[in-house]
Design an enzyme around this catalytic site. Structure first.
Site, short mmCIF file in Angstrom:
data_model
loop_
_atom_site.label_atom_id
_atom_site.label_comp_id
_atom_site.label_asym_id
_atom_site.label_seq_id
_atom_site.Cartn_x
_atom_site.Cartn_y
_atom_site.Cartn_z
CE LYS A 13 80.86 39.49 9.08
NZ LYS A 13 80.57 40.83 9.95
CE1 TYR A 53 77.95 38.71 14.21
CE2 TYR A 53 76.55 38.64 12.34
CZ TYR A 53 77.81 38.61 12.64
OH TYR A 53 78.64 39.08 11.91
CG ASN A 116 82.82 43.70 8.86
OD1 ASN A 116 82.18 42.90 8.63
ND2 ASN A 116 82.87 44.06 10.34
CG HIS A 119 82.13 36.25 12.64
ND1 HIS A 119 81.90 37.12 13.66
CD2 HIS A 119 82.56 34.92 13.18
CE1 HIS A 119 82.01 36.37 14.77
NE2 HIS A 119 82.07 35.16 14.41
CD GLU A 130 81.65 32.99 17.31
OE1 GLU A 130 82.39 32.69 16.44
OE2 GLU A 130 81.07 33.96 17.79
O1 CDP Z 1 82.87 41.32 13.68
P1 CDP Z 1 83.71 42.01 14.91
O2 CDP Z 1 83.75 41.30 16.33
O3 CDP Z 1 84.92 42.61 14.64
O4 CDP Z 1 82.70 43.24 15.47
P2 CDP Z 1 81.42 43.21 16.48
O5 CDP Z 1 81.31 44.54 17.21
O6 CDP Z 1 81.32 41.86 17.31
O7 CDP Z 1 80.26 43.19 15.64
C1 CDP Z 1 79.58 42.25 15.02
C2 CDP Z 1 79.22 42.67 13.23
O8 CDP Z 1 78.18 43.46 13.46
C3 CDP Z 1 80.56 43.53 12.47
O9 CDP Z 1 81.60 42.60 11.98
C4 CDP Z 1 79.72 44.21 11.47
O10 CDP Z 1 79.64 43.42 10.48
C5 CDP Z 1 78.26 44.80 12.22
N1 CDP Z 1 78.28 45.75 12.87
C6 CDP Z 1 77.38 46.65 12.34
O11 CDP Z 1 76.68 46.41 11.36
N2 CDP Z 1 77.26 48.00 12.94
C7 CDP Z 1 77.95 48.51 13.98
N3 CDP Z 1 77.80 49.66 14.62
C8 CDP Z 1 78.91 47.40 14.54
C9 CDP Z 1 79.00 46.10 14.04
MG MG Z 2 82.40 40.37 17.42
#
Ligand code: CDP
Ligand code: MG
Length: 140
Positions: A13, A53, A116, A119, A130
């Site tokens: 990212k 997303y 973080n 992805h 994707e």
């Molecule tokens: O990336 P991952 O699949 O672990 O998490 P996700 O629940 O699919 O969320 C996608 C991305 O959204 C995360 O990797 C974070 O960068 C962001 N995110 C956020 O900004 N705030 C949250 N409360 C949860 C996720």
């Molecule tokens: Mg995810």
């Protein structure tokens, strides 16, 4: 190639690119013996972020996520290997960098639930979707 070989879509990212962590992140995937099938430095716009997303666009935290992922270049890649989808998710660690296990990429490099580092696709279905979105020319 054995039957359990999978491909997964990974993003390094914009936070990781800006911090000069591309090499450190890539080296972890390579050390795990995952193969790089495709890789490109890309800067995406908001509409592309919405497609990537799609499952999150209605979340209250989506607007700042959209801002973040479009804020600068990221590295998109397709990795392949045995059970690669699960393997990369394990290497990446939990979404929240504070909660992510030390030793994982997010556990070692992130202190945020948004910025973080990485992805990765979370299922064979999302990997197929994707990979088709980011690398439409890639033959599987
Ligand atoms: O990336 P991952 O699949 O672990 O998490 P996700 O629940 O699919 O969320 C996608 C991305 O959204 C995360 O990797 C974070 O960068 C962001 N995110 C956020 O900004 N705030 C949250 N409360 C949860 C996720
Ligand atoms: Mg995810």
């Amino acid at each position: 190639m054995t039957a359990d070989v999978e491909q997964t879509l990974v993003l390094i990212k914009p936070d990781a690119v800006a911090r000069g962590l591309v090499g450190a992140v890539l080296s972890r995937y390579e050390a795990k013996r995952l193969a790089i099938v495709a890789m490109e430095l890309r800067t995406i716009d908001g509409e592309f972020a919405d497609r990537h997303y799609a499952e999150h666009v209605e979340q209250p935290w989506y607007p700042p996520l959209r801002e973040f992922v479009t804020s600068g270049p990221l590295v998109a890649l397709v990795l392949a290997g045995s059970r690669a989808i699960e393997a990369v998710r394990a290497l990446n660690g939990a979404t929240d960098g504070v909660k992510a296990a030390p030793g994982s990429l997010r556990g070692d490099f992130a202190l945020s639930n948004r910025e973080n580092i990485v992805h990765a696709s979370d299922s064979p279905e999302s990997a197929a979707r994707e990979i088709a979105l980011w690398f439409p020319g890639l033959t599987r």
